[in-house]
Design a protein around this motif. Structure first.
Motif, short mmCIF file in Angstrom:
data_model
loop_
_atom_site.label_atom_id
_atom_site.label_comp_id
_atom_site.label_asym_id
_atom_site.label_seq_id
_atom_site.Cartn_x
_atom_site.Cartn_y
_atom_site.Cartn_z
N LEU A 1 58.35 27.53 68.63
CA LEU A 1 58.36 27.76 67.19
C LEU A 1 57.78 29.14 66.83
N PRO A 2 56.62 29.53 67.38
CA PRO A 2 56.11 30.87 67.05
C PRO A 2 57.07 31.99 67.44
N GLU A 3 57.73 31.83 68.58
CA GLU A 3 58.69 32.85 68.99
C GLU A 3 59.86 32.94 68.01
N ALA A 4 60.37 31.78 67.60
CA ALA A 4 61.48 31.77 66.64
C ALA A 4 61.06 32.40 65.33
N GLU A 5 59.82 32.17 64.91
CA GLU A 5 59.33 32.75 63.66
C GLU A 5 59.16 34.26 63.78
N VAL A 6 58.77 34.75 64.94
CA VAL A 6 58.69 36.19 65.16
C VAL A 6 60.08 36.81 65.00
N VAL A 7 61.09 36.20 65.61
CA VAL A 7 62.45 36.73 65.51
C VAL A 7 62.94 36.66 64.07
N ARG A 8 62.59 35.58 63.39
CA ARG A 8 63.04 35.42 62.00
C ARG A 8 62.43 36.51 61.11
N ALA A 9 61.15 36.83 61.32
CA ALA A 9 60.50 37.91 60.58
C ALA A 9 61.18 39.25 60.89
N PHE A 10 61.54 39.43 62.14
CA PHE A 10 62.24 40.64 62.57
C PHE A 10 63.59 40.74 61.87
N ASN A 11 64.28 39.59 61.73
CA ASN A 11 65.59 39.58 61.07
C ASN A 11 65.50 40.04 59.62
N VAL A 12 64.43 39.62 58.94
CA VAL A 12 64.26 40.01 57.54
C VAL A 12 64.22 41.53 57.42
N GLU A 13 63.46 42.16 58.31
CA GLU A 13 63.35 43.61 58.27
C GLU A 13 64.66 44.28 58.69
N LEU A 14 65.29 43.75 59.73
CA LEU A 14 66.56 44.33 60.18
C LEU A 14 67.61 44.27 59.08
N GLU B 1 72.33 48.41 58.01
CA GLU B 1 73.56 47.86 57.43
C GLU B 1 74.52 47.36 58.50
N ALA B 2 74.62 48.04 59.62
CA ALA B 2 75.62 47.72 60.64
C ALA B 2 75.28 46.40 61.34
N HIS B 3 76.20 45.42 61.24
CA HIS B 3 75.95 44.10 61.82
C HIS B 3 75.77 44.16 63.33
N ASN B 4 76.60 44.93 64.01
CA ASN B 4 76.52 44.99 65.47
C ASN B 4 75.19 45.56 65.94
N VAL B 5 74.66 46.52 65.20
CA VAL B 5 73.36 47.10 65.55
C VAL B 5 72.27 46.05 65.37
N ARG B 6 72.32 45.32 64.26
CA ARG B 6 71.33 44.26 64.02
C ARG B 6 71.41 43.20 65.11
N LEU B 7 72.63 42.81 65.48
CA LEU B 7 72.81 41.78 66.50
C LEU B 7 72.23 42.24 67.84
N ASN B 8 72.51 43.47 68.21
CA ASN B 8 72.01 43.97 69.49
C ASN B 8 70.49 44.04 69.51
N LEU B 9 69.90 44.49 68.40
CA LEU B 9 68.44 44.60 68.34
C LEU B 9 67.78 43.22 68.33
N GLY B 10 68.39 42.27 67.61
CA GLY B 10 67.81 40.94 67.51
C GLY B 10 68.04 40.08 68.74
N LEU B 11 69.31 39.97 69.14
CA LEU B 11 69.66 39.06 70.23
C LEU B 11 69.30 39.63 71.60
N THR C 1 64.79 38.95 70.94
CA THR C 1 64.90 37.60 71.52
C THR C 1 64.86 37.64 73.04
N ALA C 2 65.56 38.59 73.64
CA ALA C 2 65.55 38.70 75.10
C ALA C 2 64.17 38.99 75.63
N ALA C 3 63.42 39.83 74.92
CA ALA C 3 62.05 40.15 75.35
C ALA C 3 61.15 38.92 75.28
N LEU C 4 61.30 38.13 74.24
CA LEU C 4 60.49 36.93 74.11
C LEU C 4 60.82 35.91 75.19
#
Length: 341
Positions: free
Chosen positions: A226-239, A244-254, A258-261
């Protein structure tokens, strides 16, 4: 060969269509690692990678695909056509996203008379937290409970329009059976208490010797806490606010956060994602409908179909009735430091 599971006819082109979060990565990795051993036994695993995701996505939505992706699908189809193996396997959970027209086109491409469809089905109780965190990894901002409410009290289209298309497993099976025939569809019930059962079932269906398919330990695909998911979710808000570019957001997030966690080893005391009692009760109702629908479809079932249903009162006692998590959860500083390290 897995006990009680007969091999599909020689010449079969076996499409494993997922859906997501039903052990697909394990199946794909096992076939990829066993390519030589499987080939020696007359089974060809199509594609050169664990998962031919780009090619399959192009096949599903050719109008949105780039020419290079369409060429990949064409090469994959050509490889299947040229294969002289007794059985060919192509696995992708993205096949589950196909609509009726795409299904007809894919089946025709692979070889209509020879296609056999395999669907791995898993309890909705297990799918819910697993799929939510995957949506979060791909950019979702909604917390678990608000997301559940959108799924059960709406139709899910506001947050996850693909969820029920993938996970009403009875309707997924019906869509493919309407094209290939119920007699050419096999549903494998995922047993979360026996992670090797799905691989044994695939060995039986393909005629492979027991033990040919071996699960690969894959930390990169483990569940988030749960804490890891919340970290990614907070990251998503900022991203989502800054990029604007969806592919850039996806690469940074996924593939970034997420991969680092997932590369870390979470502490045993870190809270897991738990489904509240009200959602378990609703999921149990839907699960009973899914079981009835699969049974009525008349397809072959490997495993305990009834295990997809569950008794919500017994499970709900152990489930969290935590407050709505629409606001980002507060993560202790020590956890943030550990994750950052």
């Amino acid at each position: 060969m897995a006990r009680g599971v007969g091999a599909l006819p020689a010449g079969s082109r076996i499409l494993h269509i997922g859906p997501h979060k039903t052990g697909t990565t394990s199946v794909q990795s096992a076939f990829h690692l066993a390519r030589a051993a499987a080939a020696a036994q007359g089974v060809h695993y199509a594609g050169s990678e664990r998962h031919s995701v780009v090619a399959v996505q192009a096949a599903i939505e050719p109008g949105r695909a780039r020419p290079a992706a369409l060429r990949r699908w064409g090469r994959l189809v050509g490889e299947i056509e040229r294969s002289t193996a007794e059985r060919v396997v192509l696995s992708s959970e993205w096949f589950a996203d196909a609509g009726p027209e795409a299904i007809r086109r894919i089946v025709a491409d692979v070889g209509s008379e020879r296609v056999r469809v395999v669907v791995t089905v898993r309890s909705l109780e297990r799918v819910l937290p697993s799929q939510w965190q995957q949506y979060v990894a791909a950019g979702l901002e909604a917390g678990y409970e608000p997301w559940l409410r959108s799924i059960f009290q709406g139709d899910g289209t506001s947050t996850s329009p693909t969820f029920w298309h993938r996970h009403r497993h009875d309707r997924l099976i019906e869509r493919w059976a309407s094209v290939v025939g119920a007699e050419n569809v096999t549903a494998i019930v995922v047993d979360d208490a026996d992670h090797g059962a799905v691989l044994r079932a695939f060995e039986g269906l393909t005629g492979l010797r027991t033990g040919t398919l071996v699960a690969e330990r894959d930390r990169a695909n483990r569940s988030l806490t749960l804490p890891e998911a919340e970290v990614v979710r907070a990251f998503n808000v900022e991203l989502n606010r800054e990029i604007e570019a969806h592919n850039v957001r996806l690469n940074l997030g996924l593939y970034g956060a997420t991969a680092a966690l997932r590369a870390r080893t979470p502490d045993a005391a870190e809270p897991r994602i738990e489904t509240p009692a009200w959602a378990l009760e609703r999921a149990a109702e839907v699960a009973r409908e899914i079981v009835a629908g699969i049974r009525a479809a008349g397809v072959e079932v490997v495993g305990d179909l009834e295990s997809l249903a569950f008794d919500p009162p017994a499970r709900a006692e152990a489930a969290s009735d935590a407050a709505d998590t629409d606001a980002l959860a507060v993560v202790p500083d020590s956890t943030w430091l550990e994750i950052a390290s």
